[in-house]
Motif scaffolding. Structure first.
Motif, PDB file in Angstrom:
ATOM      1  N   LYS A  41     -98.475  -5.790 -57.338  1.00 16.31           N
ATOM      2  CA  LYS A  41     -98.340  -5.699 -55.882  1.00 16.31           C
ATOM      3  C   LYS A  41     -96.971  -6.232 -55.493  1.00 16.31           C
ATOM      4  CE  LYS A  41    -100.624 -10.097 -55.353  1.00 16.31           C
ATOM      5  NZ  LYS A  41    -100.281 -11.217 -54.774  1.00 16.31           N
ATOM      6  N   ARG A  42     -96.555  -5.860 -54.319  1.00 22.94           N
ATOM      7  CA  ARG A  42     -95.283  -6.335 -53.792  1.00 22.94           C
ATOM      8  C   ARG A  42     -95.428  -7.806 -53.407  1.00 22.94           C
ATOM      9  NH1 ARG A  42     -90.965  -3.509 -50.633  1.00 22.94           N
ATOM     10  NH2 ARG A  42     -90.048  -5.173 -49.412  1.00 22.94           N
ATOM     11  N   HIS A  43     -94.485  -8.641 -53.832  1.00 24.04           N
ATOM     12  CA  HIS A  43     -94.541 -10.063 -53.490  1.00 24.04           C
ATOM     13  C   HIS A  43     -93.151 -10.683 -53.626  1.00 24.04           C
ATOM     14  CE1 HIS A  43     -95.035 -10.008 -57.849  1.00 24.04           C
ATOM     15  NE2 HIS A  43     -94.635 -11.260 -57.877  1.00 24.04           N
ATOM     16  N   ASN A  44     -93.022 -11.901 -53.133  1.00 23.29           N
ATOM     17  CA  ASN A  44     -91.746 -12.616 -53.146  1.00 23.29           C
ATOM     18  C   ASN A  44     -91.751 -13.723 -54.189  1.00 23.29           C
ATOM     19  OD1 ASN A  44     -90.947 -11.063 -50.947  1.00 23.29           O
ATOM     20  ND2 ASN A  44     -91.555 -12.603 -49.465  1.00 23.29           N
ATOM     21  N   ILE A  45     -90.618 -13.891 -54.841  1.00 24.58           N
ATOM     22  CA  ILE A  45     -90.394 -14.979 -55.790  1.00 24.58           C
ATOM     23  C   ILE A  45     -89.124 -15.699 -55.343  1.00 24.58           C
ATOM     24  CG2 ILE A  45     -89.864 -15.577 -58.200  1.00 24.58           C
ATOM     25  CD1 ILE A  45     -92.608 -14.353 -57.936  1.00 24.58           C
ATOM     26  N   TYR A  46     -89.160 -17.014 -55.352  1.00 24.16           N
ATOM     27  CA  TYR A  46     -87.988 -17.820 -55.007  1.00 24.16           C
ATOM     28  C   TYR A  46     -87.477 -18.518 -56.260  1.00 24.16           C
ATOM     29  CZ  TYR A  46     -89.333 -17.078 -50.185  1.00 24.16           C
ATOM     30  OH  TYR A  46     -89.649 -16.500 -48.988  1.00 24.16           O
ATOM     31  N   LEU A  47     -86.176 -18.374 -56.522  1.00 28.94           N
ATOM     32  CA  LEU A  47     -85.534 -18.996 -57.676  1.00 28.94           C
ATOM     33  C   LEU A  47     -84.330 -19.805 -57.219  1.00 28.94           C
ATOM     34  CD1 LEU A  47     -85.583 -15.959 -60.147  1.00 28.94           C
ATOM     35  CD2 LEU A  47     -87.100 -17.939 -60.141  1.00 28.94           C
ATOM     36  N   PRO A  48     -83.978 -20.840 -57.957  1.00 31.70           N
ATOM     37  CA  PRO A  48     -82.804 -21.636 -57.593  1.00 31.70           C
ATOM     38  C   PRO A  48     -81.528 -20.792 -57.626  1.00 31.70           C
ATOM     39  CG  PRO A  48     -84.055 -22.682 -59.358  1.00 31.70           C
ATOM     40  CD  PRO A  48     -84.648 -21.341 -59.145  1.00 31.70           C
ATOM     41  N   ILE A  49     -80.596 -21.116 -56.768  1.00 29.31           N
ATOM     42  CA  ILE A  49     -79.307 -20.422 -56.769  1.00 29.31           C
ATOM     43  C   ILE A  49     -78.463 -20.990 -57.905  1.00 29.31           C
ATOM     44  CG2 ILE A  49     -77.152 -20.014 -55.521  1.00 29.31           C
ATOM     45  CD1 ILE A  49     -78.765 -20.147 -52.925  1.00 29.31           C
ATOM     46  N   ASN A  50     -78.172 -20.135 -58.870  1.00 28.30           N
ATOM     47  CA  ASN A  50     -77.241 -20.457 -59.947  1.00 28.30           C
ATOM     48  C   ASN A  50     -76.669 -19.142 -60.473  1.00 28.30           C
ATOM     49  OD1 ASN A  50     -79.060 -19.436 -61.981  1.00 28.30           O
ATOM     50  ND2 ASN A  50     -80.146 -21.382 -61.918  1.00 28.30           N
ATOM     51  N   ASP A  51     -75.679 -19.225 -61.316  1.00 30.22           N
ATOM     52  CA  ASP A  51     -75.003 -18.011 -61.786  1.00 30.22           C
ATOM     53  C   ASP A  51     -75.941 -17.065 -62.525  1.00 30.22           C
ATOM     54  OD1 ASP A  51     -72.621 -18.815 -60.659  1.00 30.22           O
ATOM     55  OD2 ASP A  51     -71.824 -19.658 -62.521  1.00 30.22           O
ATOM     56  N   GLU A  52     -76.816 -17.612 -63.370  1.00 20.81           N
ATOM     57  CA  GLU A  52     -77.739 -16.757 -64.125  1.00 20.81           C
ATOM     58  C   GLU A  52     -78.689 -16.015 -63.194  1.00 20.81           C
ATOM     59  OE1 GLU A  52     -77.277 -19.986 -65.115  1.00 20.81           O
ATOM     60  OE2 GLU A  52     -76.250 -19.686 -67.022  1.00 20.81           O
ATOM     61  N   ASN A  53     -79.252 -16.719 -62.222  1.00 17.44           N
ATOM     62  CA  ASN A  53     -80.188 -16.065 -61.302  1.00 17.44           C
ATOM     63  C   ASN A  53     -79.484 -15.052 -60.412  1.00 17.44           C
ATOM     64  OD1 ASN A  53     -82.422 -17.363 -62.314  1.00 17.44           O
ATOM     65  ND2 ASN A  53     -82.357 -19.016 -60.816  1.00 17.44           N
ATOM     66  N   LYS A  54     -78.240 -15.316 -60.046  1.00 19.16           N
ATOM     67  CA  LYS A  54     -77.479 -14.339 -59.258  1.00 19.16           C
ATOM     68  C   LYS A  54     -77.253 -13.066 -60.063  1.00 19.16           C
ATOM     69  CE  LYS A  54     -74.888 -17.628 -56.429  1.00 19.16           C
ATOM     70  NZ  LYS A  54     -73.544 -18.174 -56.186  1.00 19.16           N
ATOM     71  N   ARG A  55     -76.850 -13.211 -61.316  1.00 18.01           N
ATOM     72  CA  ARG A  55     -76.639 -12.039 -62.173  1.00 18.01           C
ATOM     73  C   ARG A  55     -77.943 -11.299 -62.422  1.00 18.01           C
ATOM     74  NH1 ARG A  55     -73.623 -13.101 -67.393  1.00 18.01           N
ATOM     75  NH2 ARG A  55     -73.779 -10.850 -67.484  1.00 18.01           N
ATOM     76  N   LEU A  56     -79.020 -12.066 -62.627  1.00 21.26           N
ATOM     77  CA  LEU A  56     -80.332 -11.460 -62.817  1.00 21.26           C
ATOM     78  C   LEU A  56     -80.727 -10.661 -61.579  1.00 21.26           C
ATOM     79  CD1 LEU A  56     -82.923 -11.177 -64.510  1.00 21.26           C
ATOM     80  CD2 LEU A  56     -83.729 -13.289 -63.455  1.00 21.26           C
ATOM     81  N   GLY A  57     -80.558 -11.240 -60.410  1.00 23.14           N
ATOM     82  CA  GLY A  57     -80.887 -10.540 -59.167  1.00 23.14           C
ATOM     83  C   GLY A  57     -80.073  -9.281 -58.970  1.00 23.14           C
ATOM     84  N   ASP A  58     -78.784  -9.333 -59.268  1.00 18.96           N
ATOM     85  CA  ASP A  58     -77.933  -8.148 -59.149  1.00 18.96           C
ATOM     86  C   ASP A  58     -78.445  -7.025 -60.039  1.00 18.96           C
ATOM     87  OD1 ASP A  58     -76.325  -9.519 -57.367  1.00 18.96           O
ATOM     88  OD2 ASP A  58     -74.752  -9.939 -58.845  1.00 18.96           O
ATOM     89  N   TYR A  59     -78.806  -7.368 -61.266  1.00 17.46           N
ATOM     90  CA  TYR A  59     -79.274  -6.348 -62.204  1.00 17.46           C
ATOM     91  C   TYR A  59     -80.651  -5.812 -61.807  1.00 17.46           C
ATOM     92  CZ  TYR A  59     -80.134  -3.796 -66.483  1.00 17.46           C
ATOM     93  OH  TYR A  59     -80.400  -2.793 -67.376  1.00 17.46           O
ATOM     94  N   LEU A  60     -81.548  -6.705 -61.419  1.00 19.55           N
ATOM     95  CA  LEU A  60     -82.887  -6.254 -61.009  1.00 19.55           C
ATOM     96  C   LEU A  60     -82.820  -5.340 -59.799  1.00 19.55           C
ATOM     97  CD1 LEU A  60     -85.031  -9.485 -61.519  1.00 19.55           C
ATOM     98  CD2 LEU A  60     -84.830  -7.499 -63.037  1.00 19.55           C
ATOM     99  N   TYR A  61     -81.896  -5.618 -58.895  1.00 19.89           N
ATOM    100  CA  TYR A  61     -81.724  -4.738 -57.737  1.00 19.89           C
ATOM    101  C   TYR A  61     -81.164  -3.384 -58.191  1.00 19.89           C
ATOM    102  CZ  TYR A  61     -80.130  -2.807 -53.348  1.00 19.89           C
ATOM    103  OH  TYR A  61     -79.911  -1.963 -52.286  1.00 19.89           O
ATOM    104  N   LYS A  62     -80.192  -3.425 -59.069  1.00 17.37           N
ATOM    105  CA  LYS A  62     -79.543  -2.197 -59.562  1.00 17.37           C
ATOM    106  C   LYS A  62     -80.552  -1.247 -60.212  1.00 17.37           C
ATOM    107  CE  LYS A  62     -76.299  -0.894 -63.168  1.00 17.37           C
ATOM    108  NZ  LYS A  62     -75.403  -1.416 -64.196  1.00 17.37           N
ATOM    109  N   ILE A  63     -81.532  -1.794 -60.949  1.00 15.90           N
ATOM    110  CA  ILE A  63     -82.502  -0.934 -61.633  1.00 15.90           C
ATOM    111  C   ILE A  63     -83.773  -0.705 -60.806  1.00 15.90           C
ATOM    112  CG2 ILE A  63     -81.629  -1.543 -63.920  1.00 15.90           C
ATOM    113  CD1 ILE A  63     -84.186  -3.269 -64.282  1.00 15.90           C
ATOM    114  N   GLY A  64     -83.817  -1.241 -59.571  1.00 13.06           N
ATOM    115  CA  GLY A  64     -84.959  -0.992 -58.692  1.00 13.06           C
ATOM    116  C   GLY A  64     -86.156  -1.891 -58.928  1.00 13.06           C
ATOM    117  N   TYR A  65     -85.982  -2.975 -59.650  1.00 13.99           N
ATOM    118  CA  TYR A  65     -87.085  -3.911 -59.921  1.00 13.99           C
ATOM    119  C   TYR A  65     -87.391  -4.753 -58.689  1.00 13.99           C
ATOM    120  CZ  TYR A  65     -89.829  -6.847 -63.166  1.00 13.99           C
ATOM    121  OH  TYR A  65     -90.831  -7.503 -63.841  1.00 13.99           O
ATOM    122  N   ILE A  66     -86.354  -5.097 -57.939  1.00 14.75           N
ATOM    123  CA  ILE A  66     -86.524  -5.794 -56.661  1.00 14.75           C
ATOM    124  C   ILE A  66     -85.938  -4.919 -55.566  1.00 14.75           C
ATOM    125  CG2 ILE A  66     -86.524  -8.096 -57.707  1.00 14.75           C
ATOM    126  CD1 ILE A  66     -83.655  -8.479 -56.695  1.00 14.75           C
TER     127      ILE A  66
END
Length: 89
Positions: A41-66
């Motif tokens: 189901k659609r839901h929200n996850i909160y992660l700390p702001i750091n370089d790894e999580n920023k890169r992870l978020g960029d990639y997950l958005y790029k592939i449509g995961y988020i």
């Protein structure tokens, strides 16, 4: 192996994985990262702001995961990123 080490290795090699492979890798992690594997189901996850999580978020958005391009949390602590997980159909 700690989540930090798993995340560092994962982020270093993100472009090798598709959404299904990432879901399986997240399932083997602990805490919030394990929650990233839930695509029932659609839901929200909160992660700390750091370089790894920023890169992870960029990639997950790029592939449509988020679904949210803007990941800086609006109504949570300022030091967190918001990942809006898309449900897999």
């Amino acid at each position: 192996m700690s989540n930090e080490l798993k995340l560092a290795l994962l982020v270093r090699h993100l472009d090798l994985f598709n959404a299904e492979e990432l879901k399986n890798l997240f399932a083997k992690m602990d805490g919030e990262y394990k929650e990233l594997s839930n695509r029932e189901k659609r839901h929200n996850i909160y992660l700390p702001i750091n370089d790894e999580n920023k890169r992870l978020g960029d990639y997950l958005y790029k592939i449509g995961y988020i679904s949210n391009e803007d990941r800086y949390a609006k109504n949570k602590e300022e030091n967190q990123l918001l990942f809006r997980i898309r449900a897999k159909k």
